[in-house]
Structures are given as C-alpha cells and as structure tokens.
Design an enzyme around this catalytic site. Sequence first.
Site, PDB file in Angstrom:
ATOM      1  N   TYR A  46      -9.336  25.958  22.725  1.00 41.98           N
ATOM      2  CA  TYR A  46      -8.308  26.232  21.885  1.00 41.98           C
ATOM      3  C   TYR A  46      -9.210  27.294  20.737  1.00 41.98           C
ATOM      4  CZ  TYR A  46      -4.919  22.558  22.705  1.00 41.98           C
ATOM      5  OH  TYR A  46      -3.860  21.764  23.150  1.00 41.98           O
TER       6      TYR A  46
ATOM      7  N   LYS B 166     -13.621  -6.930   8.490  1.00 42.91           N
ATOM      8  CA  LYS B 166     -12.280  -6.507   8.107  1.00 42.91           C
ATOM      9  C   LYS B 166     -12.350  -5.049   9.147  1.00 42.91           C
ATOM     10  CE  LYS B 166     -14.384  -3.796   4.148  1.00 42.91           C
ATOM     11  NZ  LYS B 166     -14.024  -3.411   2.854  1.00 42.91           N
TER      12      LYS B 166
HETATM   13  C1  LIG Z   1     -15.899  -6.507  -1.545  1.00 42.26           C
HETATM   14  C2  LIG Z   1     -16.941  -6.126  -0.255  1.00 42.26           C
HETATM   15  N1  LIG Z   1     -17.935  -6.808   0.033  1.00 42.26           N
HETATM   16  C3  LIG Z   1     -18.921  -6.480   1.188  1.00 42.26           C
HETATM   17  C4  LIG Z   1     -18.497  -5.587   1.864  1.00 42.26           C
HETATM   18  C5  LIG Z   1     -19.431  -5.025   2.964  1.00 42.26           C
HETATM   19  O1  LIG Z   1     -20.426  -3.975   2.662  1.00 42.26           O
HETATM   20  P1  LIG Z   1     -21.434  -3.474   3.978  1.00 42.26           P
HETATM   21  O2  LIG Z   1     -20.778  -3.042   4.980  1.00 42.26           O
HETATM   22  O3  LIG Z   1     -21.896  -2.238   3.076  1.00 42.26           O
HETATM   23  O4  LIG Z   1     -22.136  -4.571   3.893  1.00 42.26           O
HETATM   24  C6  LIG Z   1     -17.401  -4.712   1.739  1.00 42.26           C
HETATM   25  C7  LIG Z   1     -17.297  -3.286   2.268  1.00 42.26           C
HETATM   26  O5  LIG Z   1     -16.628  -2.197   2.094  1.00 42.26           O
HETATM   27  C8  LIG Z   1     -16.620  -5.060   0.508  1.00 42.26           C
HETATM   28  O6  LIG Z   1     -15.411  -4.075   0.363  1.00 42.26           O
END
Ligand SMILES: Cc1ncc(COP(=O)(O)O)c(C=O)c1O
Length: 380
Positions: free
Chosen positions: A269, A40
Amino acid sequence: MRPSPGRPTWLEIDLNALAHNLGVARQQVGADCALYPVVKADAYGLGAVAVTRALRTAGAQGFCVAMAEEAHKLRANGIDLPIVLLSGFIPGLEHQVIAMELEPVIFDLEAARRLSQLRGSAAPAIPVHVKIDTGMGRVGFPARDLCAVMAQLDALPGIRVDSIVSHLAWSDEAAGAETTRQQLHRLHQAIAQLGPRATSLRRSLANSGGLLGHPATRLDWVRPGIMLYGASPFYPHSNFAAEGLRPVVRWVTHILSIRQVTAGTALGYGHEFVTPRAARIALLPVGYADGYARMLKGRAQILTHGQRAPVVGRISMDLTLVDVTDIPAAKTGSRVTLLGAEGDGFIGVEEMADWMETIPYEVLCRLGARVPRHYTPDLP
Ligand SMILES: Cc1ncc(COP(=O)(O)O)c(C=O)c1O
C-alpha cells in the site's frame, strides 16, 4: 504444542515461565504478603483462564480483574480464589458481584450502599476494598476523608471492609521515587488516623514497579501484573533479564510465499517502500488485525533460521512483507518468530514496544483475538 489447523500464526505461552515470574514476586515479598496477580484484559492478552489456573497452581492467593465480565469468565472456569474487582461496578451489576462472590474496590459510597441494600444483614458480609487516592489522581476517596468514609461503610450491613488500597502513579522510574514515598506516607497516615479500627484492615499499594523497586510498598497484599508476563516495569531503564524474569510469550508465523523482485520494485500500500536492490521478499500471514501494528512498518525485524530480517512496506490487515534476501535458507513454510527466542536470536515485548513507541503493556494487550494461544505445558 498443537498448532491450530489452518492457522499459520499463533502465540506460545510458557506457563513455566509465568510460574517462575510469580516465584520472583514471592521471593521479593516473602511469605507474609499475599500475591493477587492482575489478570485483567485477558491476563494482558495471554488468556485469562489458562494464565489464572497456572498462577493458582504456582501459589497465587487471589486475583485482580478490572470488571465483572472478566471475573465471570474466571468463575465459569472454576477459579474459586478471591477475585478483586479493581474498577468497581456500575449500577445494576450488584447481583453479579454477589452471585460470583467478588470483592469490589469501593471508591464511592453510593456503590457501597447499593451492594449493602441488596445483600442485607442476614447473609455473610461481602469483603470490599476501600480505595483512597494518595496521589494517582484517578480514582479513590481523598486520603484525608478515610475516617469519615470508614464510619459510613462500617454502618452498612452486608459489607465488610477487608483492606485499604491505593495505586502508585510513578513507581516505574527513578524520577518518581519521591512521589512513591509520598504516596506510601499518605496511605500510612490515613490508616493511622483510624486508630484501633486499623488493626483488622489489610493494606495494598504495590503493582510490579512497587513490588520490585520499592520494598516498603509491599504491605499486606500486592498486585503484580506486567512482571508476571515477562517484561520489566522499569523498561527502558531495566529489562526483564535484569529483574530475573523470564519471557512468557512467543509469537510464531510461517512464510506464506517468497517472491524475487528487481531493484526499484514498489511494495504494498502507498508504495512506501521501493527495493533499493534486487530482493527476495517473504510474505507473512500476519497483519494489524492480529496485533502486528502498522507502527511496526520500517522498524520491526523478524527472526527466521536464527537470523533477523527487516519488515518492509506498510503492514496490512492480514499480510506483512519481509526482506529475506540475506537469508538464503528462508523458503515457503519457514518458521518465523515475531516475538520471543529463535536460535540465538531474541525479540522481546520490550523491543517491540520500542518499535511501536509504546510500553510492553500495550504490545501484549493488542495481541489480536484471532491469534490462537497455545500453552506449554499443554493444558489438561
Ligand atoms: C489498580 C492496579 N493495580 C495493579 C496493577 C498492575 O500493574 P503492573 O502491571 O504495572 O504490575 C494495575 C494495572 O494497571 C492496576 O490498575
């Protein structure tokens, strides 16, 4: 490596390091647990399509994204492995879920009904993943309701529950170990209440912290994110090297010009920095619009000619100043490393997270969209 024409600043993403880090995950979970990397947020800022392709080649068996739009990008680029939609889907997106053959996480019955209605009973059922809240306190059916929820979902045509999933709230610190144990216990307990129905269900709980630090949470499939991108979920209590991970990102820019200034010169700045001595100040073509955050002011260092130099003055949208007085070799056009290795020096996302008073996740996710991503080995 092909630098972008006209762009003196870019990111180098090491796909071999990414594959190595997936290998670390594989080694930990063994052959019977499926790896569904979390890609993601554009694969934590590194470029979802290239990262996903590399991870597929390296043995990923599915992927997790937050939303349908992210999945669309992957499907449009030929990723045909299962894609789990971690954050579900809002009304109106059912068509997309079906058209792209996505596997949504379900945490409310209404969403399941919408999907079922559209799918109907004729077509093959859509695999869904039922989320229960075992202690994260964010999304999911209450764990104690799982039996009732499953009875309702099993009665809906067009969908098929593939797995029961939950998310760990505190897998990244020793202080959270008891919480993790309780969450795992609640998941096991909830599933046990399903009796024989449970035997055909898969289970998923572990993120990177669970996978690396709590072996019992690995279950049937895992969702590693940050560890794949070269940072330890346990930082600052551990770091990438201690976990056997390799850094994946290098952020490179070049000195745009150098000015010799006298002691007492106010820079940038707000005149926040005034040179305490005569100094050579290098101008870098990178700023907060690229993700080089204003928080880095007065804290960050860069590497050039293998040596560290401090960022001075406020960081602006497109420009940053660095004091290179102690690096006589630095000149206009010299390569500068903002993140990653140069010579014997190294600046990791973990160190940058300290400077920004945040976590490595945010350093990566804030890497600016206008910074080109280059991949090694080169993409086909
Ligand atoms: C539901 C879920 N599973 C797995 C992960 C992966 O987590 P990590 O990056 O700590 O491995 C996330 C990341 O936010 C998540 O929201």
